[in-house]
Each structure stands twice: as C-alpha cells, then as structure tokens.
Write an enzyme that holds these catalytic residues in place. Structure first.
Site, mmCIF file in Angstrom:
data_model
loop_
_atom_site.group_PDB
_atom_site.id
_atom_site.type_symbol
_atom_site.label_atom_id
_atom_site.label_comp_id
_atom_site.label_asym_id
_atom_site.label_seq_id
_atom_site.Cartn_x
_atom_site.Cartn_y
_atom_site.Cartn_z
ATOM 1 N N GLU A 25 7.519 13.770 7.203
ATOM 2 C CA GLU A 25 7.763 12.777 8.275
ATOM 3 C C GLU A 25 9.228 12.330 8.320
ATOM 4 O O GLU A 25 9.957 12.478 7.333
ATOM 5 C CB GLU A 25 6.849 11.561 8.100
ATOM 6 C CG GLU A 25 7.013 10.851 6.762
ATOM 7 C CD GLU A 25 6.543 9.396 6.775
ATOM 8 O OE1 GLU A 25 6.971 8.638 7.673
ATOM 9 O OE2 GLU A 25 5.781 9.027 5.874
ATOM 10 N N LYS A 159 0.547 1.585 -0.592
ATOM 11 C CA LYS A 159 1.251 0.555 -1.359
ATOM 12 C C LYS A 159 0.408 -0.683 -1.496
ATOM 13 O O LYS A 159 -0.340 -1.028 -0.593
ATOM 14 C CB LYS A 159 2.494 0.128 -0.575
ATOM 15 C CG LYS A 159 3.645 0.964 -0.868
ATOM 16 C CD LYS A 159 4.913 0.176 -0.576
ATOM 17 C CE LYS A 159 6.042 1.115 -0.760
ATOM 18 N NZ LYS A 159 5.969 2.170 0.248
HETATM 19 N N1 PSU Z 1 4.455 3.696 3.400
HETATM 20 C C1 PSU Z 1 5.498 3.880 2.576
HETATM 21 N N2 PSU Z 1 6.734 4.191 3.080
HETATM 22 C C2 PSU Z 1 6.911 4.340 4.415
HETATM 23 C C3 PSU Z 1 5.790 4.192 5.272
HETATM 24 C C4 PSU Z 1 4.598 3.872 4.715
HETATM 25 O O1 PSU Z 1 5.324 3.748 1.384
HETATM 26 O O2 PSU Z 1 8.045 4.603 4.845
HETATM 27 C C5 PSU Z 1 5.939 4.423 6.737
HETATM 28 C C6 PSU Z 1 5.142 5.669 7.137
HETATM 29 O O3 PSU Z 1 5.874 6.356 8.138
HETATM 30 C C7 PSU Z 1 3.868 5.101 7.720
HETATM 31 C C8 PSU Z 1 4.383 3.842 8.364
HETATM 32 O O4 PSU Z 1 3.231 5.948 8.632
HETATM 33 O O5 PSU Z 1 5.362 3.347 7.454
HETATM 34 C C9 PSU Z 1 3.284 2.837 8.582
HETATM 35 O O6 PSU Z 1 3.804 1.805 9.367
HETATM 36 P P1 PSU Z 1 2.795 0.754 10.057
HETATM 37 O O7 PSU Z 1 2.245 -0.026 8.905
HETATM 38 O O8 PSU Z 1 3.679 -0.046 10.973
HETATM 39 O O9 PSU Z 1 1.772 1.578 10.781
#
Ligand code: PSU
Ligand code: MN
Length: 302
Positions: A25, A159
């Site tokens: 990604e 996380k």
């Molecule tokens: N978790 C991590 N690092 C990240 C992300 C998630 O440990 O950089 C990023 C990923 O791209 C994931 C996004 O898809 O954050 C999720 O964001 P949201 O909670 O806004 O959907």
C-alpha cells in the site's frame, strides 16, 4: 475499467505467467512514517519480496490513474509528498475524476489488487473499530473491504490504538477468516499478543496456501486476515507502548481529531514520544510481513 489501471510491465508479465506477486500500500508510505524513513521502508520491502522470489507491486493513484507497481521514482514521490490525500474506497471516484494523486489504504489497495489479479498483500496493520466506536461509529473501511474483496492480507494484526475485541467481532460477523501464521494469539502490532486468539494457527506455509486456495475454489468473496506477529526481538514492552497509545488516543479526542486523520495522528504521536522505538518496531514488522507474504505468494503458485 482497464483503461483506468496502469499495470507495471514487470507485474503484468508475472501475472500472465502465474508467477508470485505481492501488493503493497501507499498510505503507509505517505502517512505511516516520516521522510526519509518511509522511502527506506518501502524500498526495503521491495527488496525483501524479490529476495523470496516474488514481484512487488506497490499500489497508488497518480494523476487519476490507478498504478499497480510504482516505479522507484513514483515511490519516492509518495514518500516526499506527505500531503498526498489518503484515499479510501469512498474517495476513489473523486480522486480519479479530478486526476489527482491518492495514497491507497488497506481497503483501496485490496480493491485495486483484486482488479489487477493479485491475490496476496503485505501491510503493517489493518484498520478496525476505534475505541468508543460504538458511539463515534469510527470503523475503518478496511473491515468492509475485507468482507467483500478476495485478497489475502498478511499483517501484524491491528494496533492497540483500536478496539481489538470489537474489530474481531466485526470480522467474524462478516465471515472473514482470521488465522495466524505460527501464532495462536492475534497480535497487536508492536506486541505479539493482544489477549485475543486467532481461529487457527497455521504452522506451515504450504498448509496456509492450501487454505487460501480452497477459499478461492469455493468462491467465498471475502479476504483473509493472516496474522503474523512482530519478531520477538523487535517487540516493544507492552506496558510502555500501551501507555503511550492511551495518551495519544485521549489527546486525539481532546483535540477533536476526526475521521481519516485519527490513524495518522496517533501514529505520529507514538513515533515522536517513543524516542523512535515505535518506528524501529513498525519497520521490523512490515519487513517480516513482506517476507511472509512473498513466501505465501510463492507457495500459492505451486
Ligand atoms: N495501521 C497502521 N499503519 C497505517 C495504517 C493502519 O498500523 O499506516 C493505515 C492503513 O493504510 C489503513 C489505514 O488502511 O491506516 C486505516 O485508516 P482508517 O482507520 O482511517 O480507515
Ligand atoms: Mn475511520
């Protein structure tokens, strides 16, 4: 649809010859680390995947084109340009129609990987249900994508900035397999055990590949979460990191940080306050996931 996709010739060739390909990604590049750590991280993932005999395909949107397999210069652009908008599923039509750049999240990387025919994806951690999500309804679009898109995601769980029990309940409701690779515990990113279990511990890569293969044969439309814990020697002390996470989550709420800014905000606070420890751990787990994803992609071509 095909005319909106630009598939790197090396990736196209590998897919055409049934050779292993691993998607990566671009949100983790633009929003997960600062520069130049993000660049080093992305290039190292590329190298690790190749060393295992697979072809890496980093995904992102450039001037309205969905690019499957960013070049080194394009990776550099996402690394330097930390203002690149984070593009989740809801943002895709707008970003493409305006011919803008977009950093793909787990959700959109899965979506585009499936369009290109890539079956395996390596990342750090998936998005999930946020704390207090029962009130804010802040639930990552990653979970809906996992419910609907047939790509195997190798990650170190989610996380502990997230509500892991509710995240796992959501995935269960949506019928998404959540299995471990050499772990009984569902990991929580910086540490190896969130206190929750995976449904099965695959100890052997060929057995894991067979499970993913059977799921594809049955035409079950969801993704698969393959939980791969951070290597023991890189794991952080649970009480140390959980305390920092609690502070960051509270601070985000107090400051009124909302929507898609929440995850990047918390990450940057952790990176600052852990004296770099969270960055080192984050890199170690992403590298390990890239390696395991490449091994899975190789096993799936057998
Ligand atoms: N978790 C991590 N690092 C990240 C992300 C998630 O440990 O950089 C990023 C990923 O791209 C994931 C996004 O898809 O954050 C999720 O964001 P949201 O909670 O806004 O959907
Ligand atoms: Mn959200």
């Amino acid at each position: 649809m095909r005319n909106l996709l630009r598939i790197n010739p090396e990736v196209q060739e590998a897919l055409g010859n049934n050779q292993p390909v691993v998607a990566l990604e671009s949100t983790i590049i633009s929003h997960g680390f600062s520069y130049p750590e993000n660049l080093n991280m992305a290039l190292e993932c590329d190298r690790i995947i190749r060393a295992e005999g697979a072809i890496p395909a980093t995904i992102g949107i450039i001037e309205g084109e969905i690019v499957i397999g960013l070049t080194r210069d394009e990776i550099q652009m996402f690394a330097e340009n930390r203002e690149t908008p984070k593009c989740s599923r809801r943002d895709v039509p707008t970003i493409i129609s305006l011919k803008q750049n977009g950093a793909t999240t787990v959700a959109t990387t899965m979506m585009f990987a499936q369009m290109a025919g890539i079956k395996v994806f390596a990342t750090g951690g998936i998005g999930g249900v946020h704390f207090n999500g029962e009130n804010t309804m802040d639930i990552s679009a990653d979970l809906e994508e996992l419910a609907n898109t047939n790509v195997a995601v190798v990650c170190s769980g989610a996380k502990s900035i997230l509500d892991i029990p509710r995240t796992l309940e959501y995935l269960e409701t949506k019928g998404v397999p959540v299995v471990g690779y050499q772990t009984d515990a569902f990991p929580d990113f910086y540490t190896r055990d969130s206190g929750k279990k995976v449904t099965y511990n695959f100890k052997n890569m060929d057995d894991l590949a067979q499970m993913v293969h059977i799921k594809n044969q049955l035409n079950i439309k969801s993704g698969v979460v393959i939980a791969n814990p951070i290597p023991e020697e890189s794991a952080l002390e649970p009480s140390f990191i959980r305390k920092l996470i609690q502070e960051a989550v509270t601070e985000a709420a107090t400051k009124g940080i909302e929507g898609n800014k929440v995850t990047p905000y918390i990450l940057s606070v952790l990176h600052e306050r852990s004296e770099g420890k969270s960055v080192v751990a984050n890199k170690a787990l992403v590298f390990n996931n890239s390696k395991v994803a490449a091994q899975l992609a190789v096993a799936m071509t057998k």
